[in-house]
Write a protein that holds these residues in place. Structure first.
Motif, PDB file in Angstrom:
ATOM      1  N   SER A 197      27.446   4.538  74.497  1.00 15.96           N
ATOM      2  CA  SER A 197      25.993   4.477  74.482  1.00 15.96           C
ATOM      3  C   SER A 197      25.440   4.860  75.858  1.00 15.96           C
ATOM      4  O   SER A 197      24.459   5.606  75.953  1.00 15.96           O
ATOM      5  CB  SER A 197      25.534   3.072  74.099  1.00 15.96           C
ATOM      6  OG  SER A 197      24.144   2.979  74.164  1.00 15.96           O
ATOM      7  N   ASN A 198      26.074   4.367  76.919  1.00 10.75           N
ATOM      8  CA  ASN A 198      25.665   4.745  78.278  1.00 10.75           C
ATOM      9  C   ASN A 198      25.855   6.241  78.506  1.00 10.75           C
ATOM     10  O   ASN A 198      24.977   6.902  79.078  1.00 10.75           O
ATOM     11  CB  ASN A 198      26.440   3.949  79.322  1.00 10.75           C
ATOM     12  CG  ASN A 198      25.995   2.504  79.387  1.00 10.75           C
ATOM     13  OD1 ASN A 198      24.892   2.174  78.978  1.00 10.75           O
ATOM     14  ND2 ASN A 198      26.864   1.642  79.899  1.00 10.75           N
ATOM     15  N   LEU A 199      27.000   6.770  78.069  1.00  5.91           N
ATOM     16  CA  LEU A 199      27.240   8.205  78.218  1.00  5.91           C
ATOM     17  C   LEU A 199      26.199   9.021  77.450  1.00  5.91           C
ATOM     18  O   LEU A 199      25.681  10.026  77.954  1.00  5.91           O
ATOM     19  CB  LEU A 199      28.644   8.578  77.736  1.00  5.91           C
ATOM     20  CG  LEU A 199      29.812   8.167  78.630  1.00  5.91           C
ATOM     21  CD1 LEU A 199      31.135   8.603  77.993  1.00  5.91           C
ATOM     22  CD2 LEU A 199      29.679   8.788  80.011  1.00  5.91           C
ATOM     23  N   ARG A 200      25.880   8.584  76.241  1.00  6.92           N
ATOM     24  CA  ARG A 200      24.911   9.288  75.414  1.00  6.92           C
ATOM     25  C   ARG A 200      23.526   9.254  76.059  1.00  6.92           C
ATOM     26  O   ARG A 200      22.828  10.266  76.120  1.00  6.92           O
ATOM     27  CB  ARG A 200      24.877   8.661  74.016  1.00  6.92           C
ATOM     28  CG  ARG A 200      23.995   9.384  73.031  1.00  6.92           C
ATOM     29  CD  ARG A 200      24.116   8.832  71.606  1.00  6.92           C
ATOM     30  NE  ARG A 200      23.961   7.389  71.519  1.00  6.92           N
ATOM     31  CZ  ARG A 200      24.941   6.546  71.203  1.00  6.92           C
ATOM     32  NH1 ARG A 200      26.146   6.996  70.939  1.00  6.92           N
ATOM     33  NH2 ARG A 200      24.721   5.255  71.131  1.00  6.92           N
ATOM     34  N   SER A 201      23.124   8.101  76.586  1.00  4.68           N
ATOM     35  CA  SER A 201      21.803   8.005  77.211  1.00  4.68           C
ATOM     36  C   SER A 201      21.740   8.848  78.488  1.00  4.68           C
ATOM     37  O   SER A 201      20.713   9.482  78.765  1.00  4.68           O
ATOM     38  CB  SER A 201      21.440   6.555  77.498  1.00  4.68           C
ATOM     39  OG  SER A 201      22.338   6.000  78.435  1.00  4.68           O
ATOM     40  N   LYS A 202      22.843   8.883  79.263  1.00  8.55           N
ATOM     41  CA  LYS A 202      22.858   9.734  80.464  1.00  8.55           C
ATOM     42  C   LYS A 202      22.779  11.212  80.092  1.00  8.55           C
ATOM     43  O   LYS A 202      22.048  11.986  80.731  1.00  8.55           O
ATOM     44  CB  LYS A 202      24.122   9.472  81.284  1.00  8.55           C
ATOM     45  CG  LYS A 202      24.105   8.153  82.017  1.00  8.55           C
ATOM     46  CD  LYS A 202      25.416   7.926  82.752  1.00  8.55           C
ATOM     47  CE  LYS A 202      25.431   6.566  83.418  1.00  8.55           C
ATOM     48  NZ  LYS A 202      26.713   6.295  84.090  1.00  8.55           N
ATOM     49  N   ALA A 203      23.521  11.601  79.054  1.00 10.63           N
ATOM     50  CA  ALA A 203      23.483  12.997  78.620  1.00 10.63           C
ATOM     51  C   ALA A 203      22.103  13.365  78.092  1.00 10.63           C
ATOM     52  O   ALA A 203      21.588  14.456  78.374  1.00 10.63           O
ATOM     53  CB  ALA A 203      24.548  13.237  77.544  1.00 10.63           C
ATOM     54  N   LEU A 204      21.475  12.472  77.355  1.00 17.37           N
ATOM     55  CA  LEU A 204      20.127  12.730  76.835  1.00 17.37           C
ATOM     56  C   LEU A 204      19.119  12.829  77.971  1.00 17.37           C
ATOM     57  O   LEU A 204      18.241  13.707  77.961  1.00 17.37           O
ATOM     58  CB  LEU A 204      19.729  11.624  75.854  1.00 17.37           C
ATOM     59  CG  LEU A 204      18.376  11.772  75.175  1.00 17.37           C
ATOM     60  CD1 LEU A 204      18.344  13.044  74.332  1.00 17.37           C
ATOM     61  CD2 LEU A 204      18.078  10.560  74.324  1.00 17.37           C
ATOM     62  N   ALA A 205      19.248  11.941  78.965  1.00 22.40           N
ATOM     63  CA  ALA A 205      18.336  11.989  80.104  1.00 22.40           C
ATOM     64  C   ALA A 205      18.508  13.302  80.872  1.00 22.40           C
ATOM     65  O   ALA A 205      17.516  13.927  81.273  1.00 22.40           O
ATOM     66  CB  ALA A 205      18.577  10.796  81.026  1.00 22.40           C
ATOM     67  N   ALA A 206      19.756  13.742  81.042  1.00 19.91           N
ATOM     68  CA  ALA A 206      19.999  15.012  81.741  1.00 19.91           C
ATOM     69  C   ALA A 206      19.419  16.182  80.950  1.00 19.91           C
ATOM     70  O   ALA A 206      18.817  17.097  81.520  1.00 19.91           O
ATOM     71  CB  ALA A 206      21.493  15.203  81.963  1.00 19.91           C
ATOM     72  N   TRP A 207      19.584  16.157  79.635  1.00 20.50           N
ATOM     73  CA  TRP A 207      19.054  17.233  78.797  1.00 20.50           C
ATOM     74  C   TRP A 207      17.522  17.261  78.860  1.00 20.50           C
ATOM     75  O   TRP A 207      16.913  18.310  78.955  1.00 20.50           O
ATOM     76  CB  TRP A 207      19.534  17.072  77.358  1.00 20.50           C
ATOM     77  CG  TRP A 207      19.063  18.166  76.466  1.00 20.50           C
ATOM     78  CD1 TRP A 207      19.588  19.410  76.332  1.00 20.50           C
ATOM     79  CD2 TRP A 207      17.931  18.114  75.583  1.00 20.50           C
ATOM     80  NE1 TRP A 207      18.875  20.142  75.428  1.00 20.50           N
ATOM     81  CE2 TRP A 207      17.855  19.366  74.955  1.00 20.50           C
ATOM     82  CE3 TRP A 207      16.993  17.134  75.285  1.00 20.50           C
ATOM     83  CZ2 TRP A 207      16.867  19.672  74.031  1.00 20.50           C
ATOM     84  CZ3 TRP A 207      16.015  17.428  74.363  1.00 20.50           C
ATOM     85  CH2 TRP A 207      15.956  18.690  73.752  1.00 20.50           C
ATOM     86  N   GLU A 208      16.898  16.077  78.784  1.00 21.52           N
ATOM     87  CA  GLU A 208      15.445  16.013  78.849  1.00 21.52           C
ATOM     88  C   GLU A 208      14.934  16.509  80.196  1.00 21.52           C
ATOM     89  O   GLU A 208      13.914  17.201  80.270  1.00 21.52           O
ATOM     90  CB  GLU A 208      14.967  14.580  78.599  1.00 21.52           C
ATOM     91  CG  GLU A 208      15.076  14.141  77.155  1.00 21.52           C
ATOM     92  CD  GLU A 208      14.679  12.699  76.938  1.00 21.52           C
ATOM     93  OE1 GLU A 208      14.552  11.951  77.933  1.00 21.52           O
ATOM     94  OE2 GLU A 208      14.505  12.315  75.776  1.00 21.52           O
ATOM     95  N   LYS A 209      15.652  16.146  81.276  1.00 24.97           N
ATOM     96  CA  LYS A 209      15.252  16.620  82.601  1.00 24.97           C
ATOM     97  C   LYS A 209      15.339  18.141  82.672  1.00 24.97           C
ATOM     98  O   LYS A 209      14.420  18.817  83.145  1.00 24.97           O
ATOM     99  CB  LYS A 209      16.150  15.981  83.657  1.00 24.97           C
ATOM    100  CG  LYS A 209      15.778  16.287  85.069  1.00 24.97           C
ATOM    101  CD  LYS A 209      16.695  15.519  86.016  1.00 24.97           C
ATOM    102  CE  LYS A 209      16.346  15.835  87.465  1.00 24.97           C
ATOM    103  NZ  LYS A 209      17.245  15.130  88.387  1.00 24.97           N
ATOM    104  N   LYS A 210      16.435  18.688  82.147  1.00 21.90           N
ATOM    105  CA  LYS A 210      16.615  20.138  82.128  1.00 21.90           C
ATOM    106  C   LYS A 210      15.524  20.782  81.274  1.00 21.90           C
ATOM    107  O   LYS A 210      14.952  21.820  81.642  1.00 21.90           O
ATOM    108  CB  LYS A 210      17.997  20.485  81.586  1.00 21.90           C
ATOM    109  CG  LYS A 210      18.298  21.954  81.541  1.00 21.90           C
ATOM    110  CD  LYS A 210      19.678  22.195  80.957  1.00 21.90           C
ATOM    111  CE  LYS A 210      19.901  23.670  80.731  1.00 21.90           C
ATOM    112  NZ  LYS A 210      21.152  23.943  80.063  1.00 21.90           N
TER     113      LYS A 210
END
Length: 132
Positions: A93-106
């Motif tokens: 869940s932490n990995l997924r939220s970090k990946a989603l945050a990175a994608w949203e930032k990009k």
């Protein structure tokens, strides 16, 4: 009875202990045959039957305890695996939220870049139209 104590053996304890010969269990369970015998003999026979059943009882308890131990180990394994599952869920869940945050930032950078490019083009086209 020289001192007033009766030393006779009406219940048959001394003869039962000295020369004990076990009778069959059927005669033990037959009330008529019990009345014909001395109480000492009957008591000793009862103890022998009871002692024989203690081994059976202990073996049954041992089997139940082994079964109980196996069940406890299975429950401990289940609880351990449940805890492992919870930890894995948190990790992913932490990995997924970090990946989603990175994608949203990009995605935000990409959208803002496109928006600024569109504004520059519109501003240039407006300048060109004003100049002409």
């Amino acid at each position: 009875t020289s001192v007033g104590i009766d030393t006779s053996d009406p219940a048959g304890w001394s003869s039962a202990v000295k020369g004990y010969t076990p009778t069959s269990i059927q005669s033990y369970r037959n009330p008529q045959s019990i009345q014909k015998r001395h109480s000492g003999e009957v008591a000793l026979e009862y103890q022998k039957v009871r002692d024989k059943d203690v081994a059976v009882l202990l073996s049954r308890i041992a089997k139940l305890l082994l079964d109980y131990e196996k069940r406890v180990e299975e429950i401990e394994s289940f609880v351990y695996m449940h805890c492992v599952g919870i930890q894995l869920e948190k990790h992913f869940s932490n990995l997924r939220s970090k990946a989603l945050a990175a994608w949203e930032k990009k995605d935000r950078y990409h959208n803002s870049y496109q928006y600024s490019n569109q504004k520059k083009i519109t501003a240039r086209s407006q300048r060109i139209t004003i100049q002409t």
